[in-house]
Write an enzyme that holds these catalytic residues in place. Structure first.
Site, PDB file in Angstrom:
ATOM      1  N   LYS A  19      45.338  -3.545   6.656  1.00 62.91           N
ATOM      2  CA  LYS A  19      46.177  -2.604   5.889  1.00 62.91           C
ATOM      3  C   LYS A  19      45.602  -1.193   5.946  1.00 62.91           C
ATOM      4  O   LYS A  19      46.329  -0.230   6.205  1.00 62.91           O
ATOM      5  CB  LYS A  19      46.283  -3.101   4.434  1.00 62.91           C
ATOM      6  CG  LYS A  19      47.178  -2.254   3.552  1.00 62.91           C
ATOM      7  CD  LYS A  19      47.800  -3.079   2.447  1.00 62.91           C
ATOM      8  CE  LYS A  19      46.830  -3.423   1.337  1.00 62.91           C
ATOM      9  NZ  LYS A  19      46.518  -2.265   0.463  1.00 62.91           N
ATOM     10  N   SER A  20      44.305  -1.063   5.714  1.00 62.22           N
ATOM     11  CA  SER A  20      43.698   0.277   5.716  1.00 62.22           C
ATOM     12  C   SER A  20      43.873   0.957   7.071  1.00 62.22           C
ATOM     13  O   SER A  20      44.203   2.145   7.149  1.00 62.22           O
ATOM     14  CB  SER A  20      42.203   0.175   5.418  1.00 62.22           C
ATOM     15  OG  SER A  20      41.989  -0.295   4.118  1.00 62.22           O
ATOM     16  N   ARG A  45      46.190   4.386   8.270  1.00 56.44           N
ATOM     17  CA  ARG A  45      45.528   5.514   8.944  1.00 56.44           C
ATOM     18  C   ARG A  45      46.082   5.759  10.334  1.00 56.44           C
ATOM     19  O   ARG A  45      46.156   6.904  10.788  1.00 56.44           O
ATOM     20  CB  ARG A  45      44.017   5.255   8.982  1.00 56.44           C
ATOM     21  CG  ARG A  45      43.366   5.420   7.593  1.00 56.44           C
ATOM     22  CD  ARG A  45      42.090   4.645   7.484  1.00 56.44           C
ATOM     23  NE  ARG A  45      41.329   4.918   6.266  1.00 56.44           N
ATOM     24  CZ  ARG A  45      41.554   4.345   5.081  1.00 56.44           C
ATOM     25  NH1 ARG A  45      42.557   3.485   4.941  1.00 56.44           N
ATOM     26  NH2 ARG A  45      40.799   4.625   4.037  1.00 56.44           N
ATOM     27  N   GLY A 100      48.537   2.310  -3.625  1.00 61.04           N
ATOM     28  CA  GLY A 100      47.595   3.376  -3.954  1.00 61.04           C
ATOM     29  C   GLY A 100      47.095   4.086  -2.715  1.00 61.04           C
ATOM     30  O   GLY A 100      46.841   5.301  -2.741  1.00 61.04           O
ATOM     31  N   ARG A 143      47.842   3.924 -12.371  1.00 61.31           N
ATOM     32  CA  ARG A 143      46.529   4.058 -11.729  1.00 61.31           C
ATOM     33  C   ARG A 143      46.047   5.511 -11.729  1.00 61.31           C
ATOM     34  O   ARG A 143      46.850   6.446 -11.653  1.00 61.31           O
ATOM     35  CB  ARG A 143      46.589   3.481 -10.304  1.00 61.31           C
ATOM     36  CG  ARG A 143      46.929   1.992 -10.358  1.00 61.31           C
ATOM     37  CD  ARG A 143      46.981   1.366  -9.003  1.00 61.31           C
ATOM     38  NE  ARG A 143      45.673   1.365  -8.367  1.00 61.31           N
ATOM     39  CZ  ARG A 143      45.469   0.962  -7.114  1.00 61.31           C
ATOM     40  NH1 ARG A 143      46.498   0.555  -6.372  1.00 61.31           N
ATOM     41  NH2 ARG A 143      44.268   0.973  -6.611  1.00 61.31           N
ATOM     42  N   ASP A 196      38.013  -5.655  -2.438  1.00 61.19           N
ATOM     43  CA  ASP A 196      39.317  -6.304  -2.636  1.00 61.19           C
ATOM     44  C   ASP A 196      39.212  -7.825  -2.642  1.00 61.19           C
ATOM     45  O   ASP A 196      40.215  -8.514  -2.853  1.00 61.19           O
ATOM     46  CB  ASP A 196      40.296  -5.857  -1.544  1.00 61.19           C
ATOM     47  CG  ASP A 196      40.659  -4.388  -1.688  1.00 61.19           C
ATOM     48  OD1 ASP A 196      40.593  -3.856  -2.814  1.00 61.19           O
ATOM     49  OD2 ASP A 196      41.009  -3.762  -0.669  1.00 61.19           O
ATOM     50  N   LYS A 211      42.515  -1.261 -10.082  1.00 62.25           N
ATOM     51  CA  LYS A 211      43.249  -1.654  -8.867  1.00 62.25           C
ATOM     52  C   LYS A 211      44.717  -1.915  -9.239  1.00 62.25           C
ATOM     53  O   LYS A 211      45.164  -1.462 -10.290  1.00 62.25           O
ATOM     54  CB  LYS A 211      42.573  -2.878  -8.239  1.00 62.25           C
ATOM     55  CG  LYS A 211      41.155  -2.601  -7.743  1.00 62.25           C
ATOM     56  CD  LYS A 211      41.149  -1.602  -6.604  1.00 62.25           C
ATOM     57  CE  LYS A 211      39.742  -1.352  -6.093  1.00 62.25           C
ATOM     58  NZ  LYS A 211      39.709  -0.254  -5.108  1.00 62.25           N
ATOM     59  N   ARG A 268      41.711  -6.155 -12.481  1.00 62.13           N
ATOM     60  CA  ARG A 268      41.432  -7.447 -11.837  1.00 62.13           C
ATOM     61  C   ARG A 268      40.380  -8.275 -12.560  1.00 62.13           C
ATOM     62  O   ARG A 268      40.322  -9.490 -12.338  1.00 62.13           O
ATOM     63  CB  ARG A 268      41.049  -7.229 -10.364  1.00 62.13           C
ATOM     64  CG  ARG A 268      42.252  -6.842  -9.535  1.00 62.13           C
ATOM     65  CD  ARG A 268      41.947  -6.665  -8.062  1.00 62.13           C
ATOM     66  NE  ARG A 268      43.213  -6.474  -7.337  1.00 62.13           N
ATOM     67  CZ  ARG A 268      43.318  -5.963  -6.117  1.00 62.13           C
ATOM     68  NH1 ARG A 268      42.226  -5.582  -5.467  1.00 62.13           N
ATOM     69  NH2 ARG A 268      44.501  -5.846  -5.544  1.00 62.13           N
ATOM     70  N   ARG A 308      46.967  -9.469  -4.718  1.00 63.45           N
ATOM     71  CA  ARG A 308      45.742 -10.255  -4.484  1.00 63.45           C
ATOM     72  C   ARG A 308      45.498 -11.279  -5.603  1.00 63.45           C
ATOM     73  O   ARG A 308      44.871 -12.298  -5.383  1.00 63.45           O
ATOM     74  CB  ARG A 308      44.538  -9.341  -4.286  1.00 63.45           C
ATOM     75  CG  ARG A 308      44.697  -8.440  -3.055  1.00 63.45           C
ATOM     76  CD  ARG A 308      43.400  -7.920  -2.488  1.00 63.45           C
ATOM     77  NE  ARG A 308      43.687  -6.787  -1.607  1.00 63.45           N
ATOM     78  CZ  ARG A 308      44.127  -6.870  -0.353  1.00 63.45           C
ATOM     79  NH1 ARG A 308      44.309  -8.051   0.205  1.00 63.45           N
ATOM     80  NH2 ARG A 308      44.385  -5.789   0.365  1.00 63.45           N
TER      81      ARG A 308
HETATM   82  C1  S3P Z   1      41.375   1.324   0.536  1.00 61.47           C
HETATM   83  C2  S3P Z   1      40.294   1.565  -0.269  1.00 61.47           C
HETATM   84  C3  S3P Z   1      39.977   0.760  -1.470  1.00 61.47           C
HETATM   85  C4  S3P Z   1      40.727  -0.565  -1.468  1.00 61.47           C
HETATM   86  C5  S3P Z   1      42.156  -0.412  -1.092  1.00 61.47           C
HETATM   87  C6  S3P Z   1      42.305   0.206   0.295  1.00 61.47           C
HETATM   88  C7  S3P Z   1      41.612   2.213   1.692  1.00 61.47           C
HETATM   89  O1  S3P Z   1      40.375   1.484  -2.609  1.00 61.47           O
HETATM   90  O2  S3P Z   1      40.621  -1.191  -2.727  1.00 61.47           O
HETATM   91  O3  S3P Z   1      42.796  -1.683  -1.090  1.00 61.47           O
HETATM   92  O4  S3P Z   1      42.432   1.879   2.575  1.00 61.47           O
HETATM   93  O5  S3P Z   1      40.969   3.276   1.746  1.00 61.47           O
HETATM   94  P1  S3P Z   1      39.399   2.576  -3.306  1.00 61.47           P
HETATM   95  O6  S3P Z   1      39.234   3.705  -2.391  1.00 61.47           O
HETATM   96  O7  S3P Z   1      40.143   2.964  -4.561  1.00 61.47           O
HETATM   97  O8  S3P Z   1      38.132   1.813  -3.590  1.00 61.47           O
END
Ligand code: S3P
Length: 440
Positions: free
Chosen positions: A26-27, A31, A99, A127, A324, A351, A355, A400
């Site tokens: 996902k991250s 990007r 987020g 959030r 996560d 989150k 959680r 999650r």
């Molecule tokens: C993420 C960073 C994390 C993670 C989120 C994805 C990202 O959050 O919990 O699921 O893609 O940079 P935080 O930056 O708030 O720790």
């Protein structure tokens, strides 16, 4: 499992066997779309996660003028606008439950001369956005947020923005990435000081796109310097499988007797792979096969066989590398022999849900023994005896939590009813199909 409402009951279904591949990270998916939109020319992406969170980012980039097109299963094309090329969106940017979309896109918009409003669902609207509002305001952007620094909010970008040196007050890859993305269209050098290292996908990918980025260590802390207004070159990106999605299957195969499951193509970036080491310390049998590099990220196939677990004290320093994965670790701990203690997890309270509170309540509701503290949970395991089960457990719009409690259902006597499985589609749309297939 019964349909058609989004509440589902997960029951013991036999061992997990065979071989599966989890969807793209996902991250990295967020990007790749965002940096593709900042490059001049065509970026191709293979293995993109087509979950609702990533689709929200794609829609936002389209709304700001990028040409983002789905070519086939996980295959996407982004025709970028170049650094500074975003256009004024006509409507609010709806980030849904995501987020990452919200914070990264705020960073991107902050150094453009455009105004955008950001909205999201009930979970995202609670959030904290102050953590990005603060550094992006220092760079010149202005925000009108809802009370408490939350969304919906209106962002007026600064053009030109001012480069800053910013020390991250919370270990957050989203905040780091927001500032770096703002820095792309900011003249001069934007500096991030990161006392606690977090996932480094942004840094790796920025380098891959040809950004001028230096990462070093000064006085024992990571310092990242980005020189703004340097053109990005379009790339061909292959997104590895998401270790945070693989985590549910790692824990399920570890807990369910007779399991022998291979999860192919799992991202093993050290800033993400903390759970593998923690489960092994608890006694898990996880074998890494064919460790390799895909698109600048370490990847391996993981063969996971059932093994009994023992409770441990989890080193708080590992938290960022498995941030996560705690919900599903708590499920593993509930079946281990002895007590597992986790600390330093205040971030889990902000989150998609709180959680710590949500998992403590859900696990207690199905017969686990859990103590909630301000910064973590203490979980007293059953030593492998199934949990009683029950529910419905409340997931509070948190994908999650829903998947973790589905895993708990597999190792319960009566099954676990999860109140709302719809949010699973934000990050892992084929979770149920993979689980059905692996337990058949
Ligand atoms: C993420 C960073 C994390 C993670 C989120 C994805 C990202 O959050 O919990 O699921 O893609 O940079 P935080 O930056 O708030 O720790």
């Amino acid at each position: 499992m019964e349909a058609p409402t989004s509440s589902l009951r997960f029951t013991p279904a036999g061992s997990l066997r065979g071989s599966i591949a989890v969807p793209g990270d996902k991250s990295i998916s967020h990007r790749s779309l965002i940096l593709g939109a900042c490059a001049v020319g065509e970026t191709r992406i293979a293995g993109l996660l087509e979950g609702e969170d990533v689709l929200a980012t794609a829609a936002a980039l389209r709304a700001m003028g990028a040409d983002v097109e789905r070519l086939g299963d996980g295959e996407w094309r982004v025709h970028g606008l170049g650094i500074g090329g975003l256009l004024q969106p006509e409507a609010a940017i709806d980030c849904g439950n995501s987020g990452t979309s919200a914070r990264l896109l705020m960073g991107l918009v902050a150094s453009h001369g455009i105004t955008a409003s950001f909205t999201g669902d009930a979970s995202l609207s609670k959030r904290p956005m102050g953590r990005v509002i603060e550094p992006l305001s220092q760079m010149g952007a202005s925000f009108t947020s809802s009370p408490g620094g939350t969304m919906p909010l209106m962002l007026e970008g600064a053009h030109p923005a001012v480069p800053i040196a910013y020390r991250l007050p919370v270990a957050s890859a989203q905040v780091k990435s927001a500032v770096l993305l703002a820095g792309l269209n900011t003249p001069g050098i934007t500096t991030m000081i990161e006392p606690v290292p977090t996932r480094d996908h942004s840094e790796r990918m920025l380098r891959g796109f040809g950004a001028k980025l230096d990462v070093g260590e000064e006085d024992g802390v990571r310092v990242i310097r980005l020189t703004g207004q340097t053109d990005l070159q379009p790339q061909n990106i292959v997104v590895p499988g998401d270790p945070s999605s693989a985590a549910f299957f790692m824990v399920a195969a570890t807990l369910v007797e007779g399991s022998d499951l291979t999860i192919r193509n799992v991202g093993m970036n050290p800033t993400r792979a903390g759970l593998v080491g923690v489960l092994r310390t608890m006694g898990a049998d996880i074998e890494e096969i064919d460790a390799r590099e895909v698109g600048g990220e370490p990847v391996a196939d993981l063969r996971v066989r059932h093994a009994p677990l023992k409770g441990i004290e989890v080193d708080p320093a590992l938290a960022p590398s498995m941030i996560d994965e705690f919900p599903v670790l708590f499920v593993a701990a509930a079946l281990a022999e002895g007590t597992t203690v986790t600390r330093g997890l205040e971030e889990l309270r902000v989150k998609e849900s709180d959680r710590l509170a949500t998992m403590a309540a859900a696990l207690e509701a199905i017969g686990a023994r859990v103590e909630e503290r301000e910064d973590g949970l203490t979980v007293h395991g059953t030593g492998g005896e199934p949990l009683a089960g029950g529910g419905p457990v409340a997931t509070h719009l948190d994908h999650r939590i829903a998947m973790s409690m589905a895993v708990a259902g597999l190792v319960s006597r009566d099954g676990v009813e999860v109140d709302d499985t719809a949010p699973i589609a934000t990050s892992f749309p084929n979770f149920m199909a993979l689980l059905d297939g692996a337990t058949r």
